[in-house]
Design an enzyme around this catalytic site. Structure first.
Site, PDB file in Angstrom:
ATOM      1  N   HIS A  56      -4.506  15.557 -15.377  1.00  0.00           N
ATOM      2  CA  HIS A  56      -3.399  16.087 -14.995  1.00  0.00           C
ATOM      3  C   HIS A  56      -2.325  15.414 -14.522  1.00  0.00           C
ATOM      4  O   HIS A  56      -2.466  14.372 -14.151  1.00  0.00           O
ATOM      5  CB  HIS A  56      -3.660  17.525 -13.805  1.00  0.00           C
ATOM      6  CG  HIS A  56      -4.053  16.835 -12.603  1.00  0.00           C
ATOM      7  ND1 HIS A  56      -5.634  17.015 -12.029  1.00  0.00           N
ATOM      8  CD2 HIS A  56      -3.802  16.073 -11.826  1.00  0.00           C
ATOM      9  CE1 HIS A  56      -5.710  16.457 -11.108  1.00  0.00           C
ATOM     10  NE2 HIS A  56      -4.582  15.889 -10.621  1.00  0.00           N
TER      11      HIS A  56
HETATM   12  P1  TYD Z   1      -9.525  19.943  -9.916  1.00  0.00           P
HETATM   13  O1  TYD Z   1      -7.992  19.831  -9.506  1.00  0.00           O
HETATM   14  O2  TYD Z   1     -10.018  20.434 -11.010  1.00  0.00           O
HETATM   15  O3  TYD Z   1     -10.277  18.300  -9.664  1.00  0.00           O
HETATM   16  P2  TYD Z   1     -10.159  16.843 -10.214  1.00  0.00           P
HETATM   17  O4  TYD Z   1      -8.441  16.590 -10.351  1.00  0.00           O
HETATM   18  O5  TYD Z   1     -10.731  15.918  -9.209  1.00  0.00           O
HETATM   19  O6  TYD Z   1     -11.001  17.066 -11.521  1.00  0.00           O
HETATM   20  O7  TYD Z   1      -9.887  20.697  -8.536  1.00  0.00           O
HETATM   21  C1  TYD Z   1     -11.243  21.168  -8.437  1.00  0.00           C
HETATM   22  C2  TYD Z   1     -11.306  22.560  -7.772  1.00  0.00           C
HETATM   23  O8  TYD Z   1     -11.046  22.326  -6.169  1.00  0.00           O
HETATM   24  C3  TYD Z   1     -10.276  23.514  -8.469  1.00  0.00           C
HETATM   25  O9  TYD Z   1     -11.120  24.713  -8.176  1.00  0.00           O
HETATM   26  C4  TYD Z   1      -9.266  23.622  -7.175  1.00  0.00           C
HETATM   27  C5  TYD Z   1     -10.027  22.992  -5.996  1.00  0.00           C
HETATM   28  N1  TYD Z   1      -8.952  22.292  -5.288  1.00  0.00           N
HETATM   29  C6  TYD Z   1      -8.406  22.701  -3.956  1.00  0.00           C
HETATM   30  O10 TYD Z   1      -8.874  24.036  -3.303  1.00  0.00           O
HETATM   31  N2  TYD Z   1      -7.721  21.981  -3.038  1.00  0.00           N
HETATM   32  C7  TYD Z   1      -7.312  20.883  -3.487  1.00  0.00           C
HETATM   33  O11 TYD Z   1      -6.620  20.112  -2.874  1.00  0.00           O
HETATM   34  C8  TYD Z   1      -7.673  20.264  -4.836  1.00  0.00           C
HETATM   35  C9  TYD Z   1      -7.469  18.896  -5.182  1.00  0.00           C
HETATM   36  C10 TYD Z   1      -8.569  20.993  -5.531  1.00  0.00           C
END
Ligand code: TYD
Length: 136
Positions: A56
Site C-alpha cells: 500500500h
Molecule cells: P495491514 O495494514 O494489512 O498490515 P500490513 O501493512 O503490515 O500488511 O493491517 C493489518 C490489520 O491491522 C488491519 O486489520 C488493520 C489493522 N491495523 C490497525 O488497527 N492499526 C494500525 O495502525 C495498523 C497499521 C493496522
C-alpha cells in the site's frame, strides 16, 4: 490533490548505539532522530518468509521501519514506477518512507520483529491499496 514523493526521498537512518559491557540501547526521539513527530507505534512479527506485507501507499502518513530483531527487505516504489530495495538487518538502522510511496515488506526471517513509527494515527481511509490507483 496529494503531493507525490520520489524514491530518492526514501533513505536509511542510522541511530547511535549506546553500548557498553551490559549490551546495547538505541533511543529515538520524534522530530530529532527521525523527520517527524511520532503519533503511532506498531510492530509486525510472525510473518513467514514467503509473505509480502505492506502493499500500500499512504496519502498522509510518513513511516520509519526498524527491525529490532531479525531481517527483511523493504521495496519502495514511487508513482513514476522508480523502485529501490533496502535490507533491514541491524537493530540500529531504519528506513524512512515519506507519504505517497508504495511499500512492500518481504523475505522476513523467522525471528523478525519490525517496529514501525508513524506520523499519523491509524485511518484506513488514507491507505491506497491498489497499485493502479497509486500510479494514477
Ligand atoms: P495491514 O495494514 O494489512 O498490515 P500490513 O501493512 O503490515 O500488511 O493491517 C493489518 C490489520 O491491522 C488491519 O486489520 C488493520 C489493522 N491495523 C490497525 O488497527 N492499526 C494500525 O495502525 C495498523 C497499521 C493496522
Amino acid at each position: 490533490m496529494v503531493s507525490t514523493a520520489s524514491v530518492d526521498d526514501v533513505r536509511i537512518l542510522e541511530f547511535p548505539q549506546h553500548g557498553d559491557s551490559r549490551g546495547h540501547l538505541v533511543a529515538i526521539e520524534g522530530a530529532k532522530d527521525i523527520p517527524f513527530e511520532i503519533r503511532r507505534v506498531f510492530y509486525i512479527y510472525g510473518s513467514d518468509g514467503d509473505v509480502v506485507r505492506g502493499q500500500h501507499a499512504n496519502r498522509k502518513s510518513d513511516f520509519v521501519l526498524i527491525n529490532v530483531c531479525g531481517t527483511c527487505k523493504v521495496r519502495a516504489v514511487d508513482a513514476e514506477g522508480n523502485e529501490r530495495v533496502f535490507t533491514l538487518d541491524r537493530p540500529n538502522i531504519g528506513v524512512y518512507l515519506p507519504r505517497m510511496i508504495w511499500k512492500d515488506m518481504y523475505e522476513f526471517s523467522p525471528d523478525c520483529v519490525m517496529l514501525v513509527l508513524s506520523s499519523e494515527h491509524y485511518n484506513s481511509a488514507e491507505y491506497i491499496r491498489s497499485i493502479e490507483e497509486f500510479r494514477n
